[in-house]
Design an enzyme around this catalytic site. Sequence first.
Site, PDB file in Angstrom:
ATOM      1  N   ASN A 139       0.826  -1.208   0.000  1.00 11.68           N
ATOM      2  CA  ASN A 139       0.000   0.000   0.000  1.00 11.68           C
ATOM      3  C   ASN A 139       0.865   1.265   0.000  1.00 11.68           C
ATOM      4  O   ASN A 139       1.860   1.331   0.721  1.00 11.68           O
ATOM      5  CB  ASN A 139      -0.900   0.022   1.242  1.00 11.68           C
ATOM      6  CG  ASN A 139      -1.827  -1.182   1.302  1.00 11.68           C
ATOM      7  OD1 ASN A 139      -2.316  -1.648   0.277  1.00 11.68           O
ATOM      8  ND2 ASN A 139      -2.061  -1.706   2.501  1.00 11.68           N
TER       9      ASN A 139
ATOM     10  N   GLN B 204      -2.295   2.751   3.348  1.00  9.59           N
ATOM     11  CA  GLN B 204      -1.024   2.703   4.079  1.00  9.59           C
ATOM     12  C   GLN B 204      -1.191   3.361   5.441  1.00  9.59           C
ATOM     13  O   GLN B 204      -1.720   4.475   5.541  1.00  9.59           O
ATOM     14  CB  GLN B 204       0.088   3.422   3.276  1.00  9.59           C
ATOM     15  CG  GLN B 204       1.463   3.274   3.906  1.00  9.59           C
ATOM     16  CD  GLN B 204       2.588   3.884   3.063  1.00  9.59           C
ATOM     17  OE1 GLN B 204       2.330   4.587   2.073  1.00  9.59           O
ATOM     18  NE2 GLN B 204       3.823   3.626   3.461  1.00  9.59           N
TER      19      GLN B 204
ATOM     20  N   HIS C 290       6.733  -1.253   3.060  1.00  4.97           N
ATOM     21  CA  HIS C 290       6.652  -2.662   3.460  1.00  4.97           C
ATOM     22  C   HIS C 290       5.787  -3.407   2.457  1.00  4.97           C
ATOM     23  O   HIS C 290       4.892  -2.826   1.842  1.00  4.97           O
ATOM     24  CB  HIS C 290       6.100  -2.829   4.876  1.00  4.97           C
ATOM     25  CG  HIS C 290       4.816  -2.106   5.111  1.00  4.97           C
ATOM     26  ND1 HIS C 290       4.757  -0.758   5.380  1.00  4.97           N
ATOM     27  CD2 HIS C 290       3.540  -2.544   5.093  1.00  4.97           C
ATOM     28  CE1 HIS C 290       3.504  -0.389   5.534  1.00  4.97           C
ATOM     29  NE2 HIS C 290       2.731  -1.448   5.346  1.00  4.97           N
TER      30      HIS C 290
ATOM     31  N   HIS D 115       3.301  -6.734   2.135  1.00  9.01           N
ATOM     32  CA  HIS D 115       2.558  -7.753   2.888  1.00  9.01           C
ATOM     33  C   HIS D 115       2.654  -9.101   2.183  1.00  9.01           C
ATOM     34  O   HIS D 115       2.414  -9.197   0.964  1.00  9.01           O
ATOM     35  CB  HIS D 115       1.065  -7.386   2.938  1.00  9.01           C
ATOM     36  CG  HIS D 115       0.749  -6.169   3.733  1.00  9.01           C
ATOM     37  ND1 HIS D 115       0.331  -6.214   5.044  1.00  9.01           N
ATOM     38  CD2 HIS D 115       0.780  -4.843   3.409  1.00  9.01           C
ATOM     39  CE1 HIS D 115       0.107  -4.983   5.490  1.00  9.01           C
ATOM     40  NE2 HIS D 115       0.373  -4.135   4.514  1.00  9.01           N
TER      41      HIS D 115
END
Length: 138
Positions: free
Chosen positions: A88, A95, A101, A103
């Site tokens: 995101n 986000q 990051h 997932h």
Amino acid sequence: MKDDQCIFCKIAAGEIPSKTIYEDEEFRVILDLGPATKGHALILPKDHYKDLFELPEEKAEKVIRLAKKMAAAMKENLHADGFNIIQNNSECAGQTVFHFHMHLIPRYEGDKQKIGWIPGKPSQEELEEIRKEIVGEA
Ligand code: AMP
Ligand code: ZN
């Protein structure tokens, strides 16, 4: 390239404990504290990049390689039936932690998680307009 205020910088550096499932010089992969499914994990670069747009290309290449490796290992060891990889960027896209990051979400038959969107119904003309806008022909 760390941000003193960033929790994922601290986790990635090992200053805040996490359930780490992989680590190398550039990345740490941790279990998400609010997992969508069993094994939901996050790939964190050790350097601070707010999102995909700040992530250097060479790191982006490594992230997707690592995602593939981790997904294969998790699918095997957790006996997952499928897998979602999600990333995101910005609040409007979901986000909530502003350190890049990715997932890694193992999926299981009947896990009842919903990861998706409401599909639109664009005409061929509308799709063509969008295509032109994206490639710069508009
Ligand atoms: P996103 O909404 O894409 O920014 O994802 C942030 C994710 O980080 C969520 O799935 C949270 O559950 C997870 N999260 C937030 N804080 C922590 C933490 N301290 N340790 C592990 N996962 C976290
Ligand atoms: Zn950070």
